[in-house]
Design a protein around this motif. Sequence first.
Motif, mmCIF file in Angstrom:
data_model
loop_
_atom_site.group_PDB
_atom_site.id
_atom_site.type_symbol
_atom_site.label_atom_id
_atom_site.label_comp_id
_atom_site.label_asym_id
_atom_site.label_seq_id
_atom_site.Cartn_x
_atom_site.Cartn_y
_atom_site.Cartn_z
ATOM 1 N N THR A 52 0.797 -1.339 -0.173
ATOM 2 C CA THR A 52 -0.059 0.109 0.035
ATOM 3 C C THR A 52 0.924 1.192 0.044
ATOM 4 O OG1 THR A 52 -0.250 -0.020 2.355
ATOM 5 C CG2 THR A 52 -1.784 -1.159 1.187
ATOM 6 N N ALA A 76 -2.182 -2.558 -4.826
ATOM 7 C CA ALA A 76 -1.852 -1.545 -5.760
ATOM 8 C C ALA A 76 -3.144 -0.546 -5.863
ATOM 9 C CB ALA A 76 -1.807 -2.181 -7.112
ATOM 10 N N ALA A 77 -4.566 -0.810 -5.644
ATOM 11 C CA ALA A 77 -5.491 -0.140 -5.776
ATOM 12 C C ALA A 77 -5.418 0.831 -4.389
ATOM 13 C CB ALA A 77 -6.860 -0.786 -5.685
ATOM 14 N N ARG A 80 -2.628 3.315 -5.056
ATOM 15 C CA ARG A 80 -2.976 4.707 -5.763
ATOM 16 C C ARG A 80 -3.804 5.613 -5.062
ATOM 17 N NH1 ARG A 80 -4.434 0.096 -9.217
ATOM 18 N NH2 ARG A 80 -2.633 -0.302 -10.996
ATOM 19 N N ASN A 83 -1.697 7.324 -2.228
ATOM 20 C CA ASN A 83 -0.382 8.171 -2.892
ATOM 21 C C ASN A 83 -0.554 8.109 -4.062
ATOM 22 O OD1 ASN A 83 1.655 7.677 -0.337
ATOM 23 N ND2 ASN A 83 0.625 5.417 -0.698
ATOM 24 N N PRO A 84 -1.545 8.976 -4.522
ATOM 25 C CA PRO A 84 -1.898 9.227 -5.971
ATOM 26 C C PRO A 84 -0.639 9.792 -6.929
ATOM 27 C CG PRO A 84 -3.105 10.657 -4.891
ATOM 28 C CD PRO A 84 -2.681 9.867 -3.807
ATOM 29 N N ARG A 85 0.093 10.284 -6.055
ATOM 30 C CA ARG A 85 1.334 10.986 -7.134
ATOM 31 C C ARG A 85 2.615 10.164 -7.172
ATOM 32 N NH1 ARG A 85 1.653 17.461 -4.770
ATOM 33 N NH2 ARG A 85 -0.373 17.941 -5.265
ATOM 34 N N LEU A 88 3.103 3.820 -10.471
ATOM 35 C CA LEU A 88 2.998 2.491 -9.878
ATOM 36 C C LEU A 88 3.035 1.532 -11.312
ATOM 37 C CD1 LEU A 88 2.122 0.115 -8.343
ATOM 38 C CD2 LEU A 88 -0.329 1.071 -8.559
ATOM 39 N N ARG A 90 2.772 -2.407 -12.493
ATOM 40 C CA ARG A 90 2.326 -4.029 -11.742
ATOM 41 C C ARG A 90 3.689 -4.809 -12.181
ATOM 42 N NH1 ARG A 90 -2.955 -4.869 -11.321
ATOM 43 N NH2 ARG A 90 -2.240 -6.711 -9.970
#
Length: 245
Positions: A52, A76-77, A80, A83-85, A88, A90
């Motif tokens: 996360t 991963a979701a 995001r 920490n949207p900035r 990322l 996979r």
Amino acid sequence: MTDASRARSFGPAAARYADHRPSYPPELFDALEQLAGFPLAGARTADVGAGTGIATARLRERGARVVAVEPAEGMAAELRLRNPRIPLVRGDGNRLPLAGGSLDLLTYAQSWHWTDPAQSVPEAVRVLRPGGALAVFSNDPDLEYGWIAEQGRRLEAAFGPGWYVNERPRRSQGGLDFAVRAVRWSRRISVEAHLAKLSTHSLFLIGRPGAQDFLAAERERLLGLFPDGVVEEAYVVDLRVAVRP
């Protein structure tokens, strides 16, 4: 239950994981810089098995140009969302979706044990520039604290040995030589938060028989030991850093 199945088990508990797993102290990143031989600020970094984003966010705060690498969709979701900035991608450590020689620093926080070192070590060497560093670190319980050692013994008696401390790379592996540093720190949290943290370990997410009964009994024991409902969780961060020749 395979390691891959255990690794996938974190997805449904991603929000709880992010809320209750411990972060890392500033002293850890000071030590990482010392052992790597360069500052984090500006370092091209990938945090593998980022989950996360607990460690990823700390690296970014130190100025690293960090990308998160995470295989599980649920984790991963959550990364995001929180920490949207942070970029990322996979993937996992056994086959990194990264260009050769593109990184100054490759990190694994609580995630090295999900890799096959026969694949992940050569992959680390491939993606690091000469003089770049591989850093593997994990929060391990500080067994010098009596109540933590006793809890560890109860866990091993109930579920078998070795689950509570993360596997580490050997001192010398795949042409890399690891320097080792231990960083001690602690945090004060409620008994309920401590139990919620325990419940995010894969052992409790894969439906092992007796896991929920163990947590219920542990709540009663801890409230007897700490009637104010607060515990001091103490950790030893095991840090291992290897510089690519």
